[in-house]
Design an enzyme around this catalytic site. Structure first.
Site, PDB file in Angstrom:
ATOM      1  N   LYS A 133      -6.307   7.138  -6.711  1.00 47.82           N
ATOM      2  CA  LYS A 133      -6.228   8.607  -6.732  1.00 47.82           C
ATOM      3  C   LYS A 133      -5.449   9.134  -5.529  1.00 47.82           C
ATOM      4  O   LYS A 133      -4.760  10.133  -5.623  1.00 47.82           O
ATOM      5  CB  LYS A 133      -7.641   9.202  -6.735  1.00 47.82           C
ATOM      6  CG  LYS A 133      -8.386   8.955  -8.049  1.00 47.82           C
ATOM      7  CD  LYS A 133      -9.722   9.672  -8.083  1.00 47.82           C
ATOM      8  CE  LYS A 133     -10.507   9.272  -9.312  1.00 47.82           C
ATOM      9  NZ  LYS A 133     -11.865   9.876  -9.342  1.00 47.82           N
ATOM     10  N   ARG A 181      -0.723  -0.791  -8.837  1.00 47.24           N
ATOM     11  CA  ARG A 181      -2.111  -0.461  -8.469  1.00 47.24           C
ATOM     12  C   ARG A 181      -2.230   1.058  -8.503  1.00 47.24           C
ATOM     13  O   ARG A 181      -1.604   1.748  -7.703  1.00 47.24           O
ATOM     14  CB  ARG A 181      -2.405  -0.999  -7.071  1.00 47.24           C
ATOM     15  CG  ARG A 181      -3.746  -0.572  -6.500  1.00 47.24           C
ATOM     16  CD  ARG A 181      -3.938  -1.147  -5.098  1.00 47.24           C
ATOM     17  NE  ARG A 181      -4.026  -2.595  -5.120  1.00 47.24           N
ATOM     18  CZ  ARG A 181      -3.790  -3.383  -4.058  1.00 47.24           C
ATOM     19  NH1 ARG A 181      -3.442  -2.850  -2.903  1.00 47.24           N
ATOM     20  NH2 ARG A 181      -3.903  -4.682  -4.154  1.00 47.24           N
ATOM     21  N   THR A 217     -10.195   2.035  -8.631  1.00 53.41           N
ATOM     22  CA  THR A 217     -11.096   3.188  -8.557  1.00 53.41           C
ATOM     23  C   THR A 217     -12.543   2.705  -8.624  1.00 53.41           C
ATOM     24  O   THR A 217     -12.815   1.629  -9.170  1.00 53.41           O
ATOM     25  CB  THR A 217     -10.822   4.174  -9.721  1.00 53.41           C
ATOM     26  OG1 THR A 217     -11.700   5.287  -9.612  1.00 53.41           O
ATOM     27  CG2 THR A 217     -11.002   3.534 -11.087  1.00 53.41           C
ATOM     28  N   HIS A 218     -13.448   3.547  -8.074  1.00 55.66           N
ATOM     29  CA  HIS A 218     -14.888   3.271  -8.220  1.00 55.66           C
ATOM     30  C   HIS A 218     -15.498   4.216  -9.226  1.00 55.66           C
ATOM     31  O   HIS A 218     -16.696   4.189  -9.465  1.00 55.66           O
ATOM     32  CB  HIS A 218     -15.587   3.460  -6.864  1.00 55.66           C
ATOM     33  CG  HIS A 218     -14.860   2.781  -5.756  1.00 55.66           C
ATOM     34  ND1 HIS A 218     -13.993   3.434  -4.928  1.00 55.66           N
ATOM     35  CD2 HIS A 218     -14.831   1.478  -5.405  1.00 55.66           C
ATOM     36  CE1 HIS A 218     -13.456   2.568  -4.085  1.00 55.66           C
ATOM     37  NE2 HIS A 218     -13.937   1.378  -4.359  1.00 55.66           N
ATOM     38  N   ARG A 234     -11.620   7.566   6.698  1.00 56.27           N
ATOM     39  CA  ARG A 234     -11.161   7.998   5.364  1.00 56.27           C
ATOM     40  C   ARG A 234     -12.233   7.736   4.310  1.00 56.27           C
ATOM     41  O   ARG A 234     -12.453   8.532   3.410  1.00 56.27           O
ATOM     42  CB  ARG A 234      -9.858   7.299   4.988  1.00 56.27           C
ATOM     43  CG  ARG A 234      -8.630   7.947   5.598  1.00 56.27           C
ATOM     44  CD  ARG A 234      -7.380   7.630   4.793  1.00 56.27           C
ATOM     45  NE  ARG A 234      -7.003   6.235   4.902  1.00 56.27           N
ATOM     46  CZ  ARG A 234      -6.335   5.710   5.914  1.00 56.27           C
ATOM     47  NH1 ARG A 234      -5.956   6.475   6.917  1.00 56.27           N
ATOM     48  NH2 ARG A 234      -6.030   4.443   5.951  1.00 56.27           N
ATOM     49  N   ALA A 262      -5.625   8.922  -0.884  1.00 50.38           N
ATOM     50  CA  ALA A 262      -6.623   9.110   0.173  1.00 50.38           C
ATOM     51  C   ALA A 262      -6.193  10.040   1.301  1.00 50.38           C
ATOM     52  O   ALA A 262      -6.983  10.310   2.187  1.00 50.38           O
ATOM     53  CB  ALA A 262      -6.990   7.752   0.764  1.00 50.38           C
ATOM     54  N   GLN A 300      -0.295   6.940  -6.462  1.00 55.48           N
ATOM     55  CA  GLN A 300      -1.436   7.828  -6.200  1.00 55.48           C
ATOM     56  C   GLN A 300      -1.422   8.978  -7.209  1.00 55.48           C
ATOM     57  O   GLN A 300      -0.473   9.766  -7.234  1.00 55.48           O
ATOM     58  CB  GLN A 300      -1.320   8.386  -4.783  1.00 55.48           C
ATOM     59  CG  GLN A 300      -1.306   7.318  -3.698  1.00 55.48           C
ATOM     60  CD  GLN A 300      -0.531   7.759  -2.461  1.00 55.48           C
ATOM     61  OE1 GLN A 300       0.564   8.292  -2.566  1.00 55.48           O
ATOM     62  NE2 GLN A 300      -1.077   7.508  -1.286  1.00 55.48           N
ATOM     63  N   ASP A 351       0.844  -1.193   0.000  1.00 53.18           N
ATOM     64  CA  ASP A 351       0.000   0.000   0.000  1.00 53.18           C
ATOM     65  C   ASP A 351       0.879   1.243   0.000  1.00 53.18           C
ATOM     66  O   ASP A 351       2.034   1.192   0.424  1.00 53.18           O
ATOM     67  CB  ASP A 351      -0.866   0.041   1.267  1.00 53.18           C
ATOM     68  CG  ASP A 351      -2.053  -0.902   1.188  1.00 53.18           C
ATOM     69  OD1 ASP A 351      -2.352  -1.408   0.094  1.00 53.18           O
ATOM     70  OD2 ASP A 351      -2.683  -1.136   2.234  1.00 53.18           O
ATOM     71  N   MET A 352       0.304   2.373  -0.447  1.00 52.82           N
ATOM     72  CA  MET A 352       1.055   3.630  -0.391  1.00 52.82           C
ATOM     73  C   MET A 352       0.394   4.555   0.620  1.00 52.82           C
ATOM     74  O   MET A 352      -0.819   4.727   0.598  1.00 52.82           O
ATOM     75  CB  MET A 352       1.097   4.288  -1.774  1.00 52.82           C
ATOM     76  CG  MET A 352       2.099   5.395  -1.878  1.00 52.82           C
ATOM     77  SD  MET A 352       3.797   4.885  -1.469  1.00 52.82           S
ATOM     78  CE  MET A 352       4.355   4.230  -3.050  1.00 52.82           C
TER      79      MET A 352
END
Ligand code: FDA
Length: 321
Positions: free
Chosen positions: A200, A197, A239-240, A301, A202, A176, A147-148
């Site tokens: 955008k 991955r 993304t959603h 978040r 968070a 991101q 993860d970032m």
């Protein structure tokens, strides 16, 4: 003009992220029984057993899964070891259920949960812990994605990924699109075998490093997506956003990418119908599935991103009280 002053979404987001640091409010929310029900929409339970069950049920619908044991900014070396242990046990339990082969269910790691921020040798401790998890993942025929987190850790995380990739070339990174640097990072990581991955972003980041305007973040996302889709790696489109999902599909078609050469990724509980629709078209869809007792920061978040999520929570509390 300072857009933050008049942008209600940004105001709400700031307010929520501020509220998340209020300890007494936190303990009220964490101890409210209703929280458990609401949280279960976005979080797969408290421990490995529940996480494995949720992963198994998602997999039975044709979706892939990445499991994330919630927790970040570990300040205690023992906690970092405990987190590693949880991941090792998790991978063992998933493998026993036949869920890991071919990367069907993989794991996502936050290096800060593995000790990255520890004052003494934090980076090395996190890297050593991640190594053990990668070794277990390799034995179980699955993958790991890092993860970032906050921008101040981007270089450290990408350098840890480079180290890990020397032994396990499938170790993935998250980029991101809100960071100015990310187009270049995409170029650097668009090589064969590289798993990226793209999300955008968070966290609240300063103007010196990140786009503040949502439309700029979206434009950057499209530019990054183009680079990854035209590259030789394996893009993971996290993304959603319906527009980003459509653009990803067009770019994949244009580049004549096979359906198994990239994947869509969404969070547990968010647009589940769209996840299923995409999976039913034959696309690869992976559900990022967080679990664990440390769900609070994660949930805040998600609420800060979308007032509808907050309304869902408030409505549930009101109707239960
Ligand atoms: P955005 O929030 O910009 O919304 C755009 C549109 O999407 C909305 O207008 C709506 O149409 C639709 N939408 C969004 N949320 C919806 C909802 N709840 N219900 C219905 N429609 C909705 N971040 C980070 O900083 N580091 C990380 O490592 C990760 N990892 C990660 C993994 C995966 C798999 C995902 C999907 C996301 C992350 N993130 C992340 C979070 C990410 O950066 C981002 O904050 C969220 O995904 C929200 O951004 P979106 O791209 O979904 O769209």
């Amino acid at each position: 003009m300072d857009l933050d002053v008049i942008d209600p979404a940004s105001w709400l987001r700031r307010g929520l992220l501020g509220v998340s640091r209020n300890d007494s409010l936190r303990s009220v929310i964490e101890s409210a029984p209703v929280s458990r029900d609401v949280v279960s929409r976005f979080v797969a339970g408290a421990g490995n057993d529940q996480a494995v069950e949720v992963a198994s049920s998602l997999h039975s619908t044709g979706r892939l899964v990445t499991l994330d044991y919630l927790g970040e900014d570990t300040a205690d070396p023992q906690m970092a070891q405990d987190t590693k242990r949880v991941y090792l046990d998790l991978i063992g339990a998933l493998a026993d259920r036949g869920l890991t082969s071919g990367g069907k269910v993989e794991v996502s790691l936050k290096l800060s949960a593995l000790g990255q921020a520890l004052e003494q040798d934090g980076e090395q401790i996190a890297l050593d812990n991640a190594r053990e998890i990668c070794r277990a993942a390799a034995n179980a025929d699955t993958t790991v994605t890092l993860d970032m987190e906050d921008y101040s850790t981007t270089d450290l995380t990408l350098s840890a990924q480079r180290e890990l990739r020397q032994d396990w070339p499938w170790v993935g990174a998250v980029l991101q699109s809100y960071l100015y640097r990310t187009e270049q990072d995409c170029r650097d990581l668009a090589y064969e075998g590289s798993r990226v991955r793209l999300c955008k972003g968070a966290y609240k980041q300063p103007e010196s490093v990140a786009y503040q305007d949502k439309s700029e973040v979206d434009k950057s996302y499209v530019r990054c997506l183009k680079i990854l889709m035209q590259g030789q790696g394996y893009p993971m489109v996290a993304t959603h956003d319906p527009r980003m999902i459509e653009i990803a599909g067009v770019l994949a078609d244009r580049g004549q990418r096979a359906a198994d050469s990239f994947e869509y990724q969404m969070l547990l509980g968010i647009r589940p119908d769209e996840q299923q629709r995409l999976a039913d078209t034959g696309a690869r869809v992976r559900v990022y599935t967080p679990y664990g007792e440390e769900w609070y920061g994660y949930l805040v978040r998600r609420m800060a991103e979308r007032p509808a999520n907050l309304a869902f929570f408030v409505r549930a509390v009101a109707t239960t009280g």
